[in-house]
Scaffold this active site. Structure first.
Site, PDB file in Angstrom:
ATOM      1  N   GLY A  37       0.998  -1.051   0.137  1.00 13.24           N
ATOM      2  CA  GLY A  37       0.490   0.023   0.323  1.00 13.24           C
ATOM      3  C   GLY A  37       0.505   0.862   0.027  1.00 13.24           C
ATOM      4  O   GLY A  37       1.526   1.528  -0.707  1.00 13.24           O
ATOM      5  N   ARG A  38       0.758   2.270   0.978  1.00 14.41           N
ATOM      6  CA  ARG A  38       1.003   3.578   1.066  1.00 14.41           C
ATOM      7  C   ARG A  38       2.915   3.870   1.700  1.00 14.41           C
ATOM      8  O   ARG A  38       3.699   4.188   0.640  1.00 14.41           O
ATOM      9  CB  ARG A  38       0.496   4.300   2.110  1.00 14.41           C
ATOM     10  CG  ARG A  38       0.937   3.990   3.132  1.00 14.41           C
ATOM     11  CD  ARG A  38      -0.186   4.966   4.525  1.00 14.41           C
ATOM     12  NE  ARG A  38      -1.121   4.591   3.879  1.00 14.41           N
ATOM     13  CZ  ARG A  38      -2.619   4.943   4.907  1.00 14.41           C
ATOM     14  NH1 ARG A  38      -2.246   6.454   5.144  1.00 14.41           N
ATOM     15  NH2 ARG A  38      -3.366   4.507   4.894  1.00 14.41           N
TER      16      ARG A  38
ATOM     17  N   CYS B  71     -13.764  26.709   0.635  1.00 12.17           N
ATOM     18  CA  CYS B  71     -14.855  27.216   1.532  1.00 12.17           C
ATOM     19  C   CYS B  71     -15.943  26.302   3.079  1.00 12.17           C
ATOM     20  O   CYS B  71     -17.383  26.109   2.688  1.00 12.17           O
ATOM     21  CB  CYS B  71     -16.263  27.675   0.722  1.00 12.17           C
ATOM     22  SG  CYS B  71     -15.971  28.943  -0.294  1.00 12.17           S
TER      23      CYS B  71
ATOM     24  N   ARG C 113      -7.638  13.503   2.902  1.00 13.92           N
ATOM     25  CA  ARG C 113      -7.426  13.246   4.212  1.00 13.92           C
ATOM     26  C   ARG C 113      -7.315  13.803   5.547  1.00 13.92           C
ATOM     27  O   ARG C 113      -8.058  13.046   6.558  1.00 13.92           O
ATOM     28  CB  ARG C 113      -5.983  12.218   4.099  1.00 13.92           C
ATOM     29  CG  ARG C 113      -5.820  11.464   2.806  1.00 13.92           C
ATOM     30  CD  ARG C 113      -4.694  10.175   3.147  1.00 13.92           C
ATOM     31  NE  ARG C 113      -4.544   9.000   4.663  1.00 13.92           N
ATOM     32  CZ  ARG C 113      -3.460   9.614   5.439  1.00 13.92           C
ATOM     33  NH1 ARG C 113      -3.055  10.503   5.351  1.00 13.92           N
ATOM     34  NH2 ARG C 113      -3.851   8.428   5.719  1.00 13.92           N
TER      35      ARG C 113
END
Length: 463
Positions: free
Chosen positions: A322-323, A391, A360
């Site tokens: 994964g990451r 915003c 995230r």
């Protein structure tokens, strides 16, 4: 204001001064913690940050900001580290972390397999000529079209996630006269030590078939009995941003227990086991990830012990880092637009990106670090909150970070560890065009994903 609101306000003010308990002002606000950055990131003599020798000021001037900067050599080195550590196993790159044609080619070059979970991700892999036999297809709701295309191009394995999908895939395979290799994704009841939104093996969530309720065993037996699909193994994924192997030990014990049940029921030894991964990376000084070798040694020992206990032959192992492969290899470069002190409560440093290039922090409170990237400062540290231009008051890039107290508009700020789920989860909120990705390697800095333009946004608006 009411008493409850006043108490909340007082707490907010207190936290604004102190930040998290672990956060302490650094002795040198210009210092870099190597664990957070790709291996080539350093400060030049004048204090400006450089990636693989490319100064961030020059990158910002040429390509604009916000800008994702990918250190190609670092990414390839991390891929090869895992392939070496897990020799004899299949290492899958997770396309969902960040996918582009260039990344697909580097993944292939480094000898990895590739996981895709949608037709779009499959299209990118095929456009980059990735070997289809090294592709795996994930996903909890694969469409008929997605499954059909996977069969037509010869995807190497499909991880089935439900009885509906098994029925759907069986019908498609019969029509085509093919026998695809499949793994059953099993929910093994492990509560991973991570955020609930990225924990994927507890019972109450959308992925997989329950082990404790018997659905996983029933699915495996149905596939074997039908004889249309080739059941080659079981799959488990306990979550993401995982730092220890304790959860994998529990998962392996339960999944291999299921493999033993399949053997006892049908006399079939399943030859493959995917224990997932989602290995953690360092986003702050509090994160201490294990090395690929440490992970490999522990996971191999876990599988060997459990197979020995059940008299099972050891299956071929698959893992999904994964990451851990792409996350540390990339940083995001921003330009500061405003610096605002709010009545001594907190200093807000606004940059030209935000939740459109990194959701995230807003989505599940992810923590990041940052540094002043365009110069060295002799000023003392200022505890700031780095926020975006959208915003939303929840549009936070880095919740708490020490920057030099003379941070000012026009400065460049770099956030490390953004390779995973930054650009891949980017949006056009407030009609902001998505940022470019620039790859740096040797003397070359080149765009691998171009910056969107207003024309791109308007092209889809047919009025």
């Amino acid at each position: 204001m009411s008493g409850r609101a006043h108490e909340a306000g007082a707490l907010h003010q207190d936290m604004g001064h102190r930040g998290p308990e672990w956060l302490r002002a650094p002795a040198d606000v210009n210092a870099l913690l190597p664990a957070l950055w790709s291996r080539s990131v350093a400060r030049e003599d004048d204090g400006e940050l450089a990636v693989a020798g490319h100064r961030v000021g020059a990158l910002a001037a040429q390509f604009g900001t916000p800008l994702f900067v990918l250190d190609v050599a670092d990414f390839k080195a991390r891929c090869r580290d895992f392939v070496t550590a897990f020799a004899g196993a299949d290492v899958f790159y997770a396309g969902k972390a960040f996918l582009s044609k260039a990344v697909v080619r580097w993944v292939a070059e480094c000898g990895l397999h590739l996981d895709v979970c949608t037709g779009g991700e499959l299209a990118v892999a095929l456009a980059a000529d990735f070997p289809p036999e090294r592709l795996g297809l994930h996903g909890n709701n694969k469409s008929v079209a997605e499954l059909g295309r996977a069969l037509d191009v010869g995807v190497g394995r499909i991880v089935v996630d439900s009885f509906d999908e098994i029925d759907r895939l069986t019908a498609l395979a019969r029509e085509r006269g093919v026998r695809p290799r499949v793994l059953v994704r099993t929910t093994c009841g492990v509560e991973a030590h991570t955020h609930e939104f990225i924990a994927t093996a507890h019972e109450d969530q959308k992925f997989g078939l329950s082990l404790s309720g018997g659905a996983a065993l029933a699915a495996a037996l149905r596939i074997i009995d039908d004889g249309v699909l080739d059941l080659v193994g079981l799959h488990s994924h306990i979550g993401s941003q995982i730092f220890d192997t304790a959860g994998f030990e529990v998962a392996a014990r339960r999944i291999l227990g299921l493999a033993a049940q399949v053997r006892d029921a049908r006399g079939v030894d399943l030859p493959e086991l995917d224990l997932g991964g989602g290995f953690g990376i360092a986003y702050t000084s509090q994160d201490d990830p294990a090395s690929p070798k440490e992970l490999a040694d522990r996971m191999r020992a876990i599988v060997a012990d459990e197979c020995r206990a059940r008299a099972l032959p050891e299956p071929r192992l698959s893992i999904e880092p994964g990451r851990a492969l792409i996350g540390p290899a990339m940083l995001t470069l921003y330009e500061v637009g405003t610096v605002k002190d709010v009545d001594g409560i907190r200093t807000y440093v606004s940059v030209d990106g935000g939740m459109s290039d990194n959701i995230r922090t807003a989505l599940y409170g992810a923590t990041y670090s940052a540094t002043l990237a365009s110069r060295r400062s002799a000023a003392g540290p200022l505890l700031a909150r780095i926020v975006g231009k959208h915003c939303e008051s929840g549009d936070i890039v880095v919740s708490d970070e020490f920057l030099p107290s003379d941070v000012r508009p026009g400065d460049l700020v770099a956030v490390p560890g953004t390779g995973a789920y930054g650009r891949s989860m980017a949006s056009n909120y407030n009609h902001v065009p998505r940022a470019a990705v620039v790859a740096v390697e040797g003397d070359e800095a080149r765009v691998i994903v171009r910056r969107e333009t207003e024309d791109d946004l308007l092209r889809l608006d047919v009025g």
